[in-house]
Design an enzyme around this catalytic site. Structure first.
Site, mmCIF file in Angstrom:
data_model
loop_
_atom_site.group_PDB
_atom_site.id
_atom_site.type_symbol
_atom_site.label_atom_id
_atom_site.label_comp_id
_atom_site.label_asym_id
_atom_site.label_seq_id
_atom_site.Cartn_x
_atom_site.Cartn_y
_atom_site.Cartn_z
ATOM 1 N N THR A 94 0.833 -1.202 0.000
ATOM 2 C CA THR A 94 0.000 0.000 0.000
ATOM 3 C C THR A 94 0.870 1.256 0.000
ATOM 4 O OG1 THR A 94 -1.662 -1.251 1.200
ATOM 5 C CG2 THR A 94 -1.895 1.131 1.199
ATOM 6 N N ASN B 15 -3.296 -9.125 -1.442
ATOM 7 C CA ASN B 15 -2.635 -8.358 -0.376
ATOM 8 C C ASN B 15 -3.252 -6.980 -0.252
ATOM 9 O OD1 ASN B 15 -0.832 -10.419 0.086
ATOM 10 N ND2 ASN B 15 0.663 -9.639 -1.394
ATOM 11 N N CYS B 16 -3.081 -6.407 0.922
ATOM 12 C CA CYS B 16 -3.501 -5.042 1.177
ATOM 13 C C CYS B 16 -2.896 -4.150 0.098
ATOM 14 C CB CYS B 16 -2.996 -4.640 2.551
ATOM 15 S SG CYS B 16 -3.376 -2.960 2.991
ATOM 16 N N PRO B 17 -3.580 -3.215 -0.534
ATOM 17 C CA PRO B 17 -4.936 -2.750 -0.209
ATOM 18 C C PRO B 17 -6.032 -3.387 -1.065
ATOM 19 C CG PRO B 17 -3.955 -1.259 -1.791
ATOM 20 C CD PRO B 17 -2.962 -2.395 -1.584
#
Ligand SMILES: [Fe+2]
Lengths: 412, 83
Positions: A94, B15-17
């Site tokens: 992220t 996986n994030c996000p």
């Protein structure tokens, strides 16, 4: 468009040690951010905006578009233009969107590769000494404030306070190119005490290396469960010697932080203090739940250590802040030096045992109930899966009194 | 008895996000009052869906639960479209 950099954990550590200037944009949720943060020699400027807020309030379908829209609208006034901005998240994916967004907006940006997970499991090895007949390496886990050691002589090595991951020790022992010896044989693994703040790698490393594992028997009993350890271990007793090449490590039983704590002394040169004396603080006496009974033992033990030669170099089991490191990133100081700059030792010298006990009991930090489980794991009474082990160890150790102040006082 | 839902989105292995980014797109495809069930293997998604539901005006987190499938833990989020 500005450059986006990818910083490894090692890159980050180098910048923290050398007071590199950068600004942190942490996109984990607020609880995680409050619980575990990046810490440098001095407090680091940081802002926390959870990524899901950027995504939702940015209002676009695409992650990158949303992040850019949000930052442009909401964060422009807070983000500096004169230094790199490091985007940080839990696992590093992220934060990479965020760093890309920052760079599109013209900021110098970086992403922490692998995020806080990789940072929390990063290890760093520093040479304390490399003579013809003696080498000592300090192996730290910077995110956790944990220190461990390899002591080597004549092709053999003793590992002290091995941490949970074994590769730093096995790799160093295998690949070390030092004097005439290529590689080291690990002949003993010693825990200075039963750890409460982190999971020990001691028994696993001993098994992997085919070496005996040593622990003082008092620490092989869980202090609150009062149950015996199920791990395989050999007894350490006061005065016991562990030969290493032409030298030897001699155990000094110094109960207080735990009942079975030992320091290991290498002649008049080095003293591995475990959790007794750190660089700027001393260990807490309450992790067995019996602070009032153990504090006097701690006081007596530290008095005993203070009688050792002043030129001996203290190599502790923890650090509280990176700022305790010298210019080479090592956490070490002579006993004389520590007498001058260690708060606990100053109280002990100035006010004697009674005053020191009062000081200890008055400055007790919050007790983290996870410590009881970590001690169970280290005694073999509990066997967690990898993910649970990592969760148990989250955050920094609070074995020292000093950082407890910031942890509870919220100074950072 | 487990929670009722109208549509399911499988974010296992993401996986994030990505679980959240995709769930957000999926929720735009269902009707008001309907519930999207999201399966994820990313443990962080538990706190992230809670946090997201707090800031997103058009969604409500109805329930969260965990299931074990083939020895791996699956985190299940039920999200209702409000507006
Ligand atoms: Fe400790």
């Amino acid at each position: 468009m500005a450059e986006r950099e990818i910083w490894s954990a090692a890159d980050l550590l180098a910048r923290l040690e050398h007071r590199g200037k950068f600004f942190i944009l942490d996109v984990r949720n607020r609880e995680e951010f409050e619980r575990v943060r990046l810490e440098g020699r001095t407090p680091l400027p940081a802002v926390n905006v959870p990524y899901f807020e950027m995504l939702e309030l940015g209002g676009k379908d695409d992650m990158l578009d949303s992040v850019i829209a949000y930052m442009e609208r909401e964060l422009a006034s807070q983000l500096p233009r004169d230094q790199p901005i490091l985007a940080v998240c839990a696992k590093g994916d992220t934060s990479d969107y965020v760093a890309q967004g920052l760079s599109r907006l013209g900021y110098a940006s970086a992403t922490l590769k692998g995020g806080m997970k990789v940072w929390s499991e990063h290890y760093s090895a520093r040479t304390v000494v490399e003579d013809a007949d003696l080498a000592i390496y300090q192996i730290s886990r910077p995110a956790r404030g944990c220190l461990s050691y390899i002591v080597a002589g004549a092709g053999k090595a003793i590992v002290i306070d091995a941490l949970r991951h074994l590769h730093p020790y096995l790799d160093l022992a295998r690949n070390l190119d030092w004097v005439h010896s290529r590689g080291l044989e690990i002949t003993a693994v010693i825990d200075t005490h039963g750890h409460a703040d982190h999971i020990s790698g001691g028994t696993a490393l001993a098994a992997a290396a085919g070496a005996p594992y040593y622990l003082h028997p008092f620490d092989a009993i869980h202090p609150t469960d009062v149950l015996p350890a199920t791990i395989a271990y050999n007894f350490i007793s006061d005065g016991q010697a562990f030969p290493i090449g032409r030298h030897e490590l001699k155990a000094l039983h110094i109960p207080g932080h735990t009942l079975g704590l030992v320091a290991l002394r290498l002649g008049d040169r080095y003293l591995f203090t475990g959790d007794s004396i750190f660089i700027r603080s001393v260990a807490r006496p309450d992790l067995g739940g019996k602070a009032e009974a153990w504090a006097p033992l701690h006081a007596r033990s530290l008095r005993r250590l203070l009688t050792l030669p002043g030129g001996i170099t203290v190599l502790p089991g923890h650090f509280s802040t990176l700022d305790e490191a010298d210019d080479s990133g090592r956490f070490a100081g002579t006993l004389d030096d520590l007498k001058k700059r260690n708060e606990g030792l100053q109280v002990l010298q100035r006010e004697g045992e009674a005053g020191f006990i009062r000081y200890l009991l008055e400055s007790l930090p919050r007790f983290n109930p996870d410590y009881l489980d970590i001690k169970r794991v280290n005694a073999g009474l509990l066997k967690p899966a990898e993910e649970d082990a990592a969760t148990l160890e989250l955050g920094k150790n609070v074995c020292a009194l000093s950082q407890a102040y910031t942890a509870t006082g919220g100074a950072s | 008895m487990s929670q009722a839902f109208d549509k399911q989105f499988d974010a296992r292995g993401m996986n994030c996000p990505m679980p959240l980014v995709n769930a957000r797109k999926e929720i735009a495809k269902i009707e008001r009052g309907q519930v999207l069930k999201v399966l994820a293997t990313d443990k962080g998604s538990v706190a992230d869906f809670q946090g997201w539901a707090k800031v997103a005006k058009n969604v409500q987190l109805v329930a969260q639960e965990t299931e074990t499938a083939d020895g791996t833990c699956v985190y299940v989020h039920y999200v209702m479209r409000k507006a």
